[in-house]
Scaffold this active site. Structure first.
Site, mmCIF file in Angstrom:
data_model
loop_
_atom_site.group_PDB
_atom_site.id
_atom_site.type_symbol
_atom_site.label_atom_id
_atom_site.label_comp_id
_atom_site.label_asym_id
_atom_site.label_seq_id
_atom_site.Cartn_x
_atom_site.Cartn_y
_atom_site.Cartn_z
ATOM 1 N N HIS A 136 -8.470 -1.607 6.159
ATOM 2 C CA HIS A 136 -8.806 -2.935 6.680
ATOM 3 C C HIS A 136 -9.394 -3.770 5.548
ATOM 4 O O HIS A 136 -10.232 -3.272 4.788
ATOM 5 C CB HIS A 136 -9.822 -2.796 7.827
ATOM 6 C CG HIS A 136 -10.149 -4.101 8.480
ATOM 7 N ND1 HIS A 136 -9.258 -4.755 9.296
ATOM 8 C CD2 HIS A 136 -11.262 -4.883 8.417
ATOM 9 C CE1 HIS A 136 -9.808 -5.886 9.727
ATOM 10 N NE2 HIS A 136 -11.019 -5.983 9.202
ATOM 11 N N LEU A 144 -2.261 0.191 18.110
ATOM 12 C CA LEU A 144 -1.911 1.404 18.850
ATOM 13 C C LEU A 144 -2.731 1.469 20.136
ATOM 14 O O LEU A 144 -3.932 1.210 20.137
ATOM 15 C CB LEU A 144 -2.195 2.639 17.994
ATOM 16 C CG LEU A 144 -1.420 2.747 16.676
ATOM 17 C CD1 LEU A 144 -1.827 4.017 15.946
ATOM 18 C CD2 LEU A 144 0.082 2.714 16.908
ATOM 19 N N GLY A 154 -10.683 1.948 19.662
ATOM 20 C CA GLY A 154 -11.172 0.582 19.535
ATOM 21 C C GLY A 154 -10.435 -0.197 18.461
ATOM 22 O O GLY A 154 -9.486 0.287 17.845
ATOM 23 N N GLU A 156 -7.455 -2.137 -2.466
ATOM 24 C CA GLU A 156 -6.775 -1.313 -1.452
ATOM 25 C C GLU A 156 -5.832 -0.324 -2.117
ATOM 26 O O GLU A 156 -5.747 0.840 -1.719
ATOM 27 C CB GLU A 156 -5.992 -2.204 -0.485
ATOM 28 C CG GLU A 156 -6.836 -3.046 0.444
ATOM 29 C CD GLU A 156 -5.989 -3.835 1.423
ATOM 30 O OE1 GLU A 156 -4.909 -3.343 1.824
ATOM 31 O OE2 GLU A 156 -6.392 -4.959 1.793
ATOM 32 N N MET A 160 1.452 -3.855 12.091
ATOM 33 C CA MET A 160 0.887 -5.022 12.762
ATOM 34 C C MET A 160 0.812 -4.906 14.278
ATOM 35 O O MET A 160 0.511 -5.890 14.959
ATOM 36 C CB MET A 160 1.683 -6.278 12.382
ATOM 37 C CG MET A 160 1.654 -6.583 10.895
ATOM 38 S SD MET A 160 -0.031 -6.616 10.201
ATOM 39 C CE MET A 160 -0.699 -8.058 11.056
ATOM 40 N N ASN A 168 -6.258 4.140 8.672
ATOM 41 C CA ASN A 168 -5.858 2.755 8.453
ATOM 42 C C ASN A 168 -6.723 2.175 7.341
ATOM 43 O O ASN A 168 -7.780 2.722 7.018
ATOM 44 C CB ASN A 168 -6.042 1.950 9.748
ATOM 45 C CG ASN A 168 -5.497 0.545 9.644
ATOM 46 O OD1 ASN A 168 -4.488 0.302 8.972
ATOM 47 N ND2 ASN A 168 -6.145 -0.405 10.300
ATOM 48 N N ASN A 187 0.830 -1.207 0.000
ATOM 49 C CA ASN A 187 0.000 0.000 0.000
ATOM 50 C C ASN A 187 0.863 1.255 0.000
ATOM 51 O O ASN A 187 0.543 2.244 -0.663
ATOM 52 C CB ASN A 187 -0.947 0.004 1.202
ATOM 53 C CG ASN A 187 -2.260 -0.692 0.910
ATOM 54 O OD1 ASN A 187 -2.940 -0.369 -0.064
ATOM 55 N ND2 ASN A 187 -2.620 -1.654 1.737
#
Length: 202
Positions: free
Chosen positions: A108, A92, A142, A173, A89, A106, A13
């Site tokens: 996903h 945080l 979360g 992506e 990976m 981010n 990415n």
């Protein structure tokens, strides 16, 4: 916009973003690429593009908190205005997210809020969904639970396994992550609670 990236692995990415940046279609300044993995290909990709790199291997620190403090100090020193996670990976900590004075985004490999966490593609296959995809989202405290910026769908075929579905999602992506960064850099993204409004040019 001064952009920093955290990555742990192959950096595909990151490579997609750098390609658009080099073509002049991504209006950002990459101020640094960091990794928790000394051997991350992402560091090599960044170095080849002339972007400063920094490694933060876990063995150099007494605990995760000390490691995150070092990363936060580095991000502040290089003037980060947007932090991109690209295959980073490590999760945080809430303290990291609260301390950061810039947005964190981010990507996903699933259509959130479905299938958060690890092995999202396998989760989708095990559940039997007919459509999957990827999600660019803000990072909150979360697990893959922050407001959604962009999503893209891919079909799930009967013969798919985790590898084939992952490859199909990864292609998407590489399209929507640079697009999301471009929108953010151009001031086209507005947050209203959990809703994210994209201001498209008419």
């Amino acid at each position: 916009m001064k952009v920093a990236v955290l990555a742990s692995g192959r950096g595909s990415n990151l490579q997609a973003m750098i390609a658009e940046w080099q073509e002049g279609t991504l209006p950002v300044e990459f101020v640094g690429v960091g990794s928790n993995n000394l051997d991350a290909m992402a560091l090599t990709i960044a170095e080849k593009a002339g972007i400063p790199v920094r490694a933060f291997p876990r063995d150099n620190y007494n605990d995760k908190s000390e490691q995150e403090t070092d990363i936060l100090n580095w991000l502040e020193d290089i003037g980060t205005e947007l932090l991109i996670l690209a295959g980073y990976m490590l999760v945080l900590s809430p303290r990291f997210v609260r301390t950061a004075e810039y947005p964190i985004v981010n990507i996903h490999p699933a259509l959130l809020p479905s299938f958060p966490g690890l092995h999202a593609q396998k989760q989708a296959l095990d559940y039997g969904v007919k459509v999957s995809g990827c999600t660019v989202h803000y990072v909150d405290e979360g697990m893959d639970s922050g407001p959604i910026i962009l999503q893209e769908t891919v079909p799930v075929f009967d013969e798919d396994d985790e590898e084939t579905l992952s490859a199909r999602i990864l292609k998407k992506e590489h399209i929507i992550y640079p697009e999301a960064i471009r929108l953010l850099a151009n001031g086209k993204v507005k947050r209203d609670g959990r809703r994210v409004i994209i201001q498209r040019d008419s």
